[in-house]
Design an enzyme around this catalytic site. Sequence first.
Site, mmCIF file in Angstrom:
data_model
loop_
_atom_site.group_PDB
_atom_site.id
_atom_site.type_symbol
_atom_site.label_atom_id
_atom_site.label_comp_id
_atom_site.label_asym_id
_atom_site.label_seq_id
_atom_site.Cartn_x
_atom_site.Cartn_y
_atom_site.Cartn_z
ATOM 1 N N ALA A 1 0.847 -1.192 0.000
ATOM 2 C CA ALA A 1 0.000 0.000 0.000
ATOM 3 C C ALA A 1 0.881 1.240 0.000
ATOM 4 C CB ALA A 1 -0.905 -0.008 1.228
ATOM 5 N N LYS A 2 0.241 2.381 -0.285
ATOM 6 C CA LYS A 2 0.980 3.639 -0.365
ATOM 7 C C LYS A 2 1.773 3.931 0.910
ATOM 8 C CE LYS A 2 1.101 6.566 -2.898
ATOM 9 N NZ LYS A 2 0.090 7.626 -3.030
ATOM 10 N N ARG A 3 1.211 3.549 2.062
ATOM 11 C CA ARG A 3 1.889 3.877 3.333
ATOM 12 C C ARG A 3 3.174 3.075 3.552
ATOM 13 N NH1 ARG A 3 -2.648 1.169 4.334
ATOM 14 N NH2 ARG A 3 -2.407 -0.970 5.107
ATOM 15 N N ASP A 4 3.477 2.147 2.648
ATOM 16 C CA ASP A 4 4.664 1.315 2.832
ATOM 17 C C ASP A 4 5.959 1.984 2.369
ATOM 18 O OD1 ASP A 4 3.404 -0.892 4.027
ATOM 19 O OD2 ASP A 4 2.642 -1.538 2.081
ATOM 20 N N GLY A 5 5.910 3.274 2.101
ATOM 21 C CA GLY A 5 7.142 3.984 1.737
ATOM 22 C C GLY A 5 7.163 4.311 0.258
#
Length: 295
Positions: A235-239
């Site tokens: 997901a986007k929050r993974d860096g």
Amino acid sequence: MTGAGRYAPSPSGDLHLGNLRTALLAWLFARSTSRAFVLRIEDLDRVRQGAEERQIADLRAIGLDWDDPIVRQSERLDRYARAVASLQERGLTYECFCTRREIADAASAPHAPPGAYPGTCHELSEADRERLRLQRASALRLRADMSEFAVQDVFVGRYVGVVDDFVLVRGDGTPAYNLAVVVDDGEQGIDQVVRGDDLLSSAPRQAYLAGLLGIAAPTYVHVPLALNDRGERLAKRDGAVTLDDLQSQGVSTGAAYALITQSLGLPALPPSDLVAVFDPAALPRTPWTFHPPRP
Ligand code: GLU
């Protein structure tokens, strides 16, 4: 050309490398079988400003192309309405007044298969419906006459999954994903659906609905997703997981593309040069764990 494949992103944000990998696979499956390839923007909900343009730019940046025109679901509402009308005329729909909460509570009852609508509004009388219409907006559900349906998937083989009285039109009047996908795939001549395997459980509902609408079910290829290093869906929050993020970490688009092809066991050649060497049987059948570079 016979038949068509497609990539159908929802413009809810930027595509990450896992999404681009699925898009490349859809393109390779289509082009290596002399099919047309179309891009369909699934913009009936969750639209983020500018996302469609950035998704198209990123798909182009990794060398994908598609046959005109790009189709947007928001421009096809009349088609979905026609399909719903044809089901309604045949008595294959009913109004549902349930809230999410009511469905969640009822679905935990032991007799309902997991994830299936429990059928609460199935047998409402006209008097009940008239009373409820004054209180709540109603969704429109399919009156399905079976509880499971089998599809054939190139990777998974025969897959049997739940078919319930799923939603066709949501309470706010928006056509539901399952309806729009089936109508569009049918009208666009899509006979090959390559997408992430998070959608495998939707395939039986969609293939069943296609049959009711006189549309042949496509060949399905549900491909393993990209995961983060904790084994969760990427997901986007993974860096740094989009082409843009990676660029700002010093990873060029060419290098990011090479990570994708490498994960598929393919040489880092442009898509058009991969067609000749593409062999579905040699593709990995397990998810791809992506480790974003740390700044
Ligand atoms: N629009 C869906 C998504 O982005 C994909 C639909 C499909 O491929 O059937 O998850």
